[in-house]
Design a protein around this motif. Structure first.
Motif, PDB file in Angstrom:
ATOM      1  N   UNK A  88       9.307 132.636  46.277  1.00 35.04           N
ATOM      2  CA  UNK A  88       8.878 131.571  47.184  1.00 35.04           C
ATOM      3  C   UNK A  88      10.073 130.945  47.890  1.00 35.04           C
ATOM      4  N   UNK A  89      11.147 130.706  47.144  1.00 33.17           N
ATOM      5  CA  UNK A  89      12.340 130.104  47.743  1.00 33.17           C
ATOM      6  C   UNK A  89      12.910 131.003  48.843  1.00 33.17           C
ATOM      7  N   UNK A  90      12.979 132.303  48.592  1.00 31.77           N
ATOM      8  CA  UNK A  90      13.496 133.233  49.600  1.00 31.77           C
ATOM      9  C   UNK A  90      12.615 133.206  50.852  1.00 31.77           C
ATOM     10  N   UNK A  91      11.304 133.113  50.638  1.00 27.88           N
ATOM     11  CA  UNK A  91      10.381 133.060  51.772  1.00 27.88           C
ATOM     12  C   UNK A  91      10.590 131.768  52.569  1.00 27.88           C
ATOM     13  N   UNK A 147      13.290 130.039  52.707  1.00 26.60           N
ATOM     14  CA  UNK A 147      14.600 130.117  53.354  1.00 26.60           C
ATOM     15  C   UNK A 147      14.495 130.868  54.679  1.00 26.60           C
ATOM     16  N   UNK A 148      13.644 131.888  54.719  1.00 30.10           N
ATOM     17  CA  UNK A 148      13.415 132.611  55.971  1.00 30.10           C
ATOM     18  C   UNK A 148      12.760 131.702  57.015  1.00 30.10           C
ATOM     19  N   UNK A 149      11.872 130.824  56.555  1.00 30.92           N
ATOM     20  CA  UNK A 149      11.173 129.924  57.475  1.00 30.92           C
ATOM     21  C   UNK A 149      12.088 128.826  58.002  1.00 30.92           C
ATOM     22  N   UNK A 150      12.865 128.231  57.103  1.00 33.90           N
ATOM     23  CA  UNK A 150      13.646 127.046  57.469  1.00 33.90           C
ATOM     24  C   UNK A 150      15.081 127.349  57.878  1.00 33.90           C
ATOM     25  N   UNK A 151      15.628 128.473  57.380  1.00 33.48           N
ATOM     26  CA  UNK A 151      17.025 128.851  57.632  1.00 33.48           C
ATOM     27  C   UNK A 151      17.996 127.769  57.159  1.00 33.48           C
ATOM     28  N   UNK A 152      17.592 127.059  56.117  1.00 36.54           N
ATOM     29  CA  UNK A 152      18.415 125.979  55.582  1.00 36.54           C
ATOM     30  C   UNK A 152      18.090 125.826  54.105  1.00 36.54           C
ATOM     31  N   UNK A 153      19.117 125.865  53.246  1.00 39.85           N
ATOM     32  CA  UNK A 153      18.899 125.856  51.798  1.00 39.85           C
ATOM     33  C   UNK A 153      18.183 124.593  51.334  1.00 39.85           C
ATOM     34  N   UNK A 154      18.640 123.425  51.833  1.00 34.30           N
ATOM     35  CA  UNK A 154      18.026 122.167  51.403  1.00 34.30           C
ATOM     36  C   UNK A 154      16.561 122.091  51.834  1.00 34.30           C
ATOM     37  N   UNK A 213      14.648 124.560  52.521  1.00 34.62           N
ATOM     38  CA  UNK A 213      13.896 125.591  51.798  1.00 34.62           C
ATOM     39  C   UNK A 213      13.492 125.089  50.417  1.00 34.62           C
ATOM     40  N   UNK A 214      14.400 124.394  49.743  1.00 31.70           N
ATOM     41  CA  UNK A 214      14.082 123.826  48.432  1.00 31.70           C
ATOM     42  C   UNK A 214      12.968 122.792  48.549  1.00 31.70           C
ATOM     43  N   UNK A 215      13.066 121.928  49.569  1.00 24.30           N
ATOM     44  CA  UNK A 215      12.031 120.910  49.784  1.00 24.30           C
ATOM     45  C   UNK A 215      10.674 121.558  50.035  1.00 24.30           C
ATOM     46  N   UNK A 216      10.671 122.567  50.911  1.00 28.05           N
ATOM     47  CA  UNK A 216       9.418 123.229  51.265  1.00 28.05           C
ATOM     48  C   UNK A 216       8.819 123.945  50.061  1.00 28.05           C
TER      49      UNK A 216
END
Length: 201
Positions: A22-25, A27-34, A36-39
Motif C-alpha cells: 500500500x505504501x509503495x502504491x 508513493x506512486x500517487x503522491x511522489x512524496x514519502x510524507x 504517502x505515509x499520510x495517505x
C-alpha cells in the motif's frame, strides 16, 4: 502454543506485506514519502472503519482502491481552494464574497491551529520550516496539523462557524498576509514587527 505463535507470526507477515504494498502504491500517487505515509494511514483507517475486519484478511486491491479515491477527493478539494484563491479581478466584491464563503467553510471544519497552518501552506505557499518559525511550532507539529487539516477538507461544512477564525482567514487571504491568522494562535505573541520579520530573523 507453537501453532498460535506460528499463526500470529503469519498474520504479522501478511500485514507487513499489505502495508508495504500500500505504501509503495501511495508513493506512486503522491511522489512524496510524507504524503504517502499520510495517505496510507488514512486509507487503512477508512477501510477498517468500513469493514471492521483484520487488515491481513482484506484484499490488497481494497486498500489500493480506497487510497486512490482518497487521493482524488483530496485534490478535488485542493483545486477548489486554489480556484477560490485565484479568482480573476473582474469583480473585487465577487472575489471577496467567494473568499468569505471559503473562509467560513474552513472555519467550520478546522481548529484555529489547523486553519492557520493550512492557509499558510496551501494558500500563502509558506514552507513547513517557515511556518514552524513564525508560529513557534516544531516542524513535526506543523506536519501533524497539516495532516489533520487535509483530512478535514474532505468534510462538508457545518452550521457551527468560528466567526473570529473565518474573519482572520478572509483577511489573510485578501491581504496575502499571515498576520491575522498568527494573532489567533496563543502560542505566538503579537509583534509590531509582524510575522514576516520574525520569519526572516
Amino acid at each position: 502454543m507453537m501453532n498460535m505463535s506460528s499463526a500470529a507470526g503469519s498474520d504479522q507477515k501478511d500485514w507487513n506485506e499489505t502495508y508495504l504494498s500500500l505504501f509503495k502504491y501511495c508513493l506512486l500517487l503522491t511522489r512524496n514519502k510524507w504524503d504517502a505515509e499520510d495517505l496510507a494511514q488514512t486509507a487503512i483507517c477508512r477501510v477498517l472503519e468500513t469493514y471492521r475486519e483484520l487488515p491481513g484478511h482484506l484484499p490488497q486491491a481494497l486498500y489500493h482502491k480506497t487510497a486512490s479515491r482518497l487521493h482524488i477527493d483530496f485534490y478535488r478539494k485542493q483545486r477548489r481552494i486554489v480556484l477560490e484563491r485565484d479568482i480573476p479581478d473582474r469583480s473585487e466584491n465577487h472575489k471577496e464574497t467567494k473568499i468569505a464563503e471559503l473562509a467560513e467553510w474552513l472555519a467550520s471544519v478546522m481548529t484555529n491551529k489547523q486553519a492557520a497552518v493550512f492557509v499558510l501552506k496551501e494558500a500563502l505557499l509558506f514552507k513547513n520550516e517557515e511556518i514552524a518559525d513564525i508560529t513557534g511550532f516544531t516542524v513535526a507539529t506543523v506536519k501533524a496539523l497539516l495532516f489533520r487539516a487535509r483530512q478535514h477538507t474532505m468534510q462538508e461544512g457545518t452550521a457551527i462557524i468560528d466567526q473570529e477564525l473565518a474573519s482572520a482567514i478572509s483577511r489573510s487571504l485578501n491581504e496575502e498576509d499571515p498576520y491575522p491568522l498568527i494573532t489567533l494562535l496563543t502560542a505566538v505573541p503579537k509583534s509590531t514587527s509582524g510575522p514576516t520579520a520574525r520569519m526572516a530573523a
